[in-house]
Design a protein around this motif. Structure first.
Motif, PDB file in Angstrom:
ATOM      1  N   ALA A 178      -5.948  59.327 -44.434  1.00  0.00           N
ATOM      2  CA  ALA A 178      -5.489  58.003 -44.863  1.00  0.00           C
ATOM      3  C   ALA A 178      -5.502  57.027 -43.693  1.00  0.00           C
ATOM      4  N   PRO A 179      -5.626  55.731 -43.989  1.00  0.00           N
ATOM      5  CA  PRO A 179      -5.508  54.727 -42.927  1.00  0.00           C
ATOM      6  C   PRO A 179      -4.103  54.748 -42.323  1.00  0.00           C
ATOM      7  N   ILE A 180      -3.975  54.101 -41.179  1.00  0.00           N
ATOM      8  CA  ILE A 180      -2.675  53.946 -40.516  1.00  0.00           C
ATOM      9  C   ILE A 180      -2.421  52.454 -40.339  1.00  0.00           C
ATOM     10  N   VAL A 181      -1.283  52.005 -40.838  1.00  0.00           N
ATOM     11  CA  VAL A 181      -0.910  50.595 -40.712  1.00  0.00           C
ATOM     12  C   VAL A 181       0.096  50.455 -39.574  1.00  0.00           C
ATOM     13  N   GLU A 182      -0.179  49.518 -38.665  1.00  0.00           N
ATOM     14  CA  GLU A 182       0.718  49.255 -37.544  1.00  0.00           C
ATOM     15  C   GLU A 182       1.222  47.824 -37.640  1.00  0.00           C
ATOM     16  N   CYS A 183       2.497  47.677 -37.979  1.00  0.00           N
ATOM     17  CA  CYS A 183       3.072  46.336 -38.120  1.00  0.00           C
ATOM     18  C   CYS A 183       4.277  46.197 -37.196  1.00  0.00           C
ATOM     19  N   ARG A 208       0.331  39.596 -39.907  1.00  0.00           N
ATOM     20  CA  ARG A 208      -0.644  40.498 -40.510  1.00  0.00           C
ATOM     21  C   ARG A 208      -0.822  41.724 -39.608  1.00  0.00           C
ATOM     22  N   PRO A 209      -0.699  42.936 -40.150  1.00  0.00           N
ATOM     23  CA  PRO A 209      -0.722  44.134 -39.303  1.00  0.00           C
ATOM     24  C   PRO A 209      -2.132  44.571 -38.929  1.00  0.00           C
ATOM     25  N   ASP A 210      -2.198  45.480 -37.967  1.00  0.00           N
ATOM     26  CA  ASP A 210      -3.447  46.161 -37.629  1.00  0.00           C
ATOM     27  C   ASP A 210      -3.573  47.413 -38.490  1.00  0.00           C
ATOM     28  N   VAL A 211      -4.811  47.731 -38.873  1.00  0.00           N
ATOM     29  CA  VAL A 211      -5.071  48.920 -39.675  1.00  0.00           C
ATOM     30  C   VAL A 211      -6.104  49.782 -38.957  1.00  0.00           C
ATOM     31  N   CYS A 215     -13.241  55.424 -41.083  1.00  0.00           N
ATOM     32  CA  CYS A 215     -14.266  55.961 -41.986  1.00  0.00           C
ATOM     33  C   CYS A 215     -14.554  55.030 -43.148  1.00  0.00           C
ATOM     34  N   GLY A 216     -14.851  53.767 -42.852  1.00  0.00           N
ATOM     35  CA  GLY A 216     -15.240  52.872 -43.926  1.00  0.00           C
ATOM     36  C   GLY A 216     -14.281  51.720 -44.125  1.00  0.00           C
ATOM     37  N   THR A 217     -14.335  51.154 -45.316  1.00  0.00           N
ATOM     38  CA  THR A 217     -13.550  49.960 -45.631  1.00  0.00           C
ATOM     39  C   THR A 217     -12.185  50.328 -46.191  1.00  0.00           C
ATOM     40  N   PHE A 218     -11.325  49.332 -46.291  1.00  0.00           N
ATOM     41  CA  PHE A 218      -9.984  49.544 -46.837  1.00  0.00           C
ATOM     42  C   PHE A 218      -9.497  48.240 -47.451  1.00  0.00           C
ATOM     43  N   ASP A 219      -8.514  48.347 -48.334  1.00  0.00           N
ATOM     44  CA  ASP A 219      -7.810  47.192 -48.889  1.00  0.00           C
ATOM     45  C   ASP A 219      -6.373  47.241 -48.386  1.00  0.00           C
ATOM     46  N   LEU A 220      -5.842  46.079 -48.024  1.00  0.00           N
ATOM     47  CA  LEU A 220      -4.486  45.977 -47.496  1.00  0.00           C
ATOM     48  C   LEU A 220      -3.603  45.270 -48.515  1.00  0.00           C
ATOM     49  N   TYR A 221      -2.461  45.883 -48.833  1.00  0.00           N
ATOM     50  CA  TYR A 221      -1.540  45.335 -49.822  1.00  0.00           C
ATOM     51  C   TYR A 221      -0.154  45.171 -49.200  1.00  0.00           C
ATOM     52  N   PHE A 222       0.591  44.196 -49.737  1.00  0.00           N
ATOM     53  CA  PHE A 222       1.967  44.046 -49.267  1.00  0.00           C
ATOM     54  C   PHE A 222       2.834  43.490 -50.389  1.00  0.00           C
ATOM     55  N   SER A 223       4.129  43.778 -50.291  1.00  0.00           N
ATOM     56  CA  SER A 223       5.141  43.120 -51.118  1.00  0.00           C
ATOM     57  C   SER A 223       6.139  42.484 -50.157  1.00  0.00           C
ATOM     58  N   TRP A 240       3.994  47.119 -46.205  1.00  0.00           N
ATOM     59  CA  TRP A 240       2.536  47.144 -46.140  1.00  0.00           C
ATOM     60  C   TRP A 240       1.995  48.539 -46.423  1.00  0.00           C
ATOM     61  N   VAL A 241       0.893  48.603 -47.173  1.00  0.00           N
ATOM     62  CA  VAL A 241       0.134  49.848 -47.328  1.00  0.00           C
ATOM     63  C   VAL A 241      -1.350  49.494 -47.327  1.00  0.00           C
ATOM     64  N   ALA A 242      -2.159  50.434 -46.868  1.00  0.00           N
ATOM     65  CA  ALA A 242      -3.610  50.281 -46.897  1.00  0.00           C
ATOM     66  C   ALA A 242      -4.200  51.442 -47.690  1.00  0.00           C
ATOM     67  N   VAL A 243      -5.230  51.135 -48.462  1.00  0.00           N
ATOM     68  CA  VAL A 243      -5.917  52.145 -49.284  1.00  0.00           C
ATOM     69  C   VAL A 243      -7.396  52.125 -48.916  1.00  0.00           C
ATOM     70  N   ASP A 244      -7.941  53.287 -48.504  1.00  0.00           N
ATOM     71  CA  ASP A 244      -9.345  53.296 -48.102  1.00  0.00           C
ATOM     72  C   ASP A 244     -10.250  53.515 -49.308  1.00  0.00           C
ATOM     73  N   GLN A 245     -11.569  53.545 -49.054  1.00  0.00           N
ATOM     74  CA  GLN A 245     -12.546  53.623 -50.139  1.00  0.00           C
ATOM     75  C   GLN A 245     -12.512  54.954 -50.877  1.00  0.00           C
ATOM     76  N   SER A 246     -11.835  55.958 -50.288  1.00  0.00           N
ATOM     77  CA  SER A 246     -11.704  57.252 -50.964  1.00  0.00           C
ATOM     78  C   SER A 246     -10.397  57.368 -51.734  1.00  0.00           C
ATOM     79  N   GLY A 247      -9.589  56.305 -51.698  1.00  0.00           N
ATOM     80  CA  GLY A 247      -8.323  56.316 -52.417  1.00  0.00           C
ATOM     81  C   GLY A 247      -7.164  56.869 -51.622  1.00  0.00           C
ATOM     82  N   ASN A 248      -7.378  57.169 -50.331  1.00  0.00           N
ATOM     83  CA  ASN A 248      -6.283  57.647 -49.480  1.00  0.00           C
ATOM     84  C   ASN A 248      -5.362  56.483 -49.140  1.00  0.00           C
TER      85      ASN A 248
END
Length: 268
Positions: A178-183, A208-211, A215-223, A240-248
């Motif tokens: 899974a990606p790692i979000v650093e905020c 805005r955090p660093d991700v 291994c590819g692209t990701f989408d960044l979401y927040f509430s 904050w959470v990030a979801v990569d192209q594999s769904g991790n």
């Protein structure tokens, strides 16, 4: 002083192999060398092998796992032993490729230890095999580009470089990391926020955090939860959470944006 130790050598049967050592001493003094082999539980000198290089010609399978070292002696009979090195000879064996594999990339988005995964019970090191990757349509893929085919079925073919035996199979590239979000939490002055009408609620402007995603692209979401009624009493809590192209999905990163109230020094 030994500056380069003998190294293990892996070759096909019939090859010529060399073991080398590099040592130095202040001239004009010279060193003498005596290569040794571990035989019958003890080290034995090899007659005539008194150079920095040990050469063995036309090796056979019977030479597999022979172990060598060199004893280096100075004129005052001070001896230094090198580390030992092994001679590994390729062993011919039937090749059976696994098929329909799901193989995960490592944290650097690379394949590792692939021979043990692709071949069943191989007795040889990976260097004895040539591996070619391709798409189902036959387009060759460089190993460094496999990360671009996550989630797709690919084909591998393996050739034994010593006896030319080969086999092939299919595999799916997977990314299990899974990606790692650093905020970071942020504190800002009320006076600064009020005078400049800063859009603190907009994460693209502030926070805005660093991700980390290798291994590819990701989408960044927040509430976001906004607390306080006035600009000088506001705070924002973001998740904050990030979801990569594999769904991790990354672990959640919680961030607080705080506006400090006016102090006496701000007013006077």
């Amino acid at each position: 002083v030994i500056s380069a130790q003998p190294q293990d050598v892996m070759v096909c049967a019939g090859s010529e192999v060399t073991f080398n050592v590099v040592a130095s001493i202040t001239p004009p003094v010279t060193l003498t060398y005596q290569w040794q082999e571990f035989i019958g539980g003890m080290w034995q000198n090899l007659p005539g092998e008194t150079n920095p290089t040990l050469t063995i010609s036309n090796v056979t399978v019977s030479d597999n796992n022979r172990e060598f070292r060199v004893n280096i002696t100075s004129p005052n009979n001070c001896s230094t032993l090198s580390i030992s090195a092994f001679l590994r000879i390729h062993l011919s064996a039937a090749m059976v490729c696994n098929n329909g594999l799901n193989i995960g990339l490592d944290q650097n988005c690379n394949l590792s230890g692939v021979i043990d995964m692709f071949l069943e019970n191989t007795p040889n090191d990976q260097q004895f095999y040539e591996i070619i990757y391709s798409t189902a349509g036959g387009v060759i893929i460089d190993e460094a580009d496999l990360k671009n085919f996550v989630g797709q079925q690919l084909v591998f073919s393996i050739r034994d470089i010593c006896d030319n035996n080969s086999c092939w199979g299919t595999f799916n590239i997977e990314d299990y990391y899974a990606p790692i979000v650093e905020c970071d939490d942020i504190t800002i002055s009320c006076l600064q926020a009020d005078l400049m009408n800063l859009p603190l609620e907009d994460p693209n402007f502030l926070g805005r955090p660093d991700v980390i995603e290798n291994c590819g692209t990701f989408d960044l979401y927040f509430s976001q939860l906004e607390l306080g009624n006035s600009i000088c009493s506001k705070s924002y809590i973001r998740r904050w959470v990030a979801v990569d192209q594999s769904g991790n999905t990354s672990p959640e990163c919680i961030q607080t944006i705080t506006v400090n109230p006016l102090s006496f020094a701000d007013v006077f």
